[in-house]
Design an enzyme around this catalytic site. Structure first.
Site: not given
Length: 146
Positions: A5, A9, A62, A66, A80, A123
């Site tokens: 993955h 964030r 992923e 937070n 990217h 992209e």
């Protein structure tokens, strides 16, 4: 070696899920909320990868959220994410209709770039051979950074 993955964030989970799922078309395959650590991990997959992602947890995007507010900068230096699409013109039109800026239009019928609400460059690549150039894409200028 096996690709698992890519983690990014996100500052606003609802806005990010709206972008990645509702606009871009990814599917949520799992989510874990960690009360003690005060964060959530949401795993997304392209529709063509969703079944294998549910089984093997790959390939996924992923999203790390937070719970305590943080400011993230430098999305461009991340590089990217890249996704192969069935019809580059159709997805770019759908994204534009949803208010997403096409930073690098698919003038060549092969490649386009957009950005997430957190500034992550994405992209989009045409599956197979490039499509024949067509308007409005062929004469559309770049907008912002990509």
């Amino acid at each position: 070696m096996e690709y698992l993955h890519t983690m990014v964030r996100v500052a606003d989970l609802d806005e990010s899920l709206k972008f990645y799922c509702e606009k871009l078309g990814l599917q949520q395959v799992s989510r874990k909320d960690y009360d003690k650590g005060r964060f959530s991990l949401i795993f997304l997959a392209a529709p063509g990868d969703a079944d294998s992602a549910r089984e093997s947890k790959s390939p996924c995007l992923e999203l790390t959220y937070n719970w305590d507010p943080e400011t993230y900068t430098g999305g461009r230096n991340f590089g990217h994410l890249a996704y192969r699409v069935d019809n580059i013109y159709a997805i770019c039109q759908r994204l534009m209709d949803e208010g997403v800026t096409i930073n690098r239009p698919p003038r060549d019928g092969h490649m386009a770039f957009v950005r997430s609400p957190d500034g992550i460059s994405i992209e989009l690549l045409q599956k197979g051979e490039p499509l024949e150039p067509q308007e409005p894409w062929a004469s559309m200028e770049n907008t912002g950074e990509w």
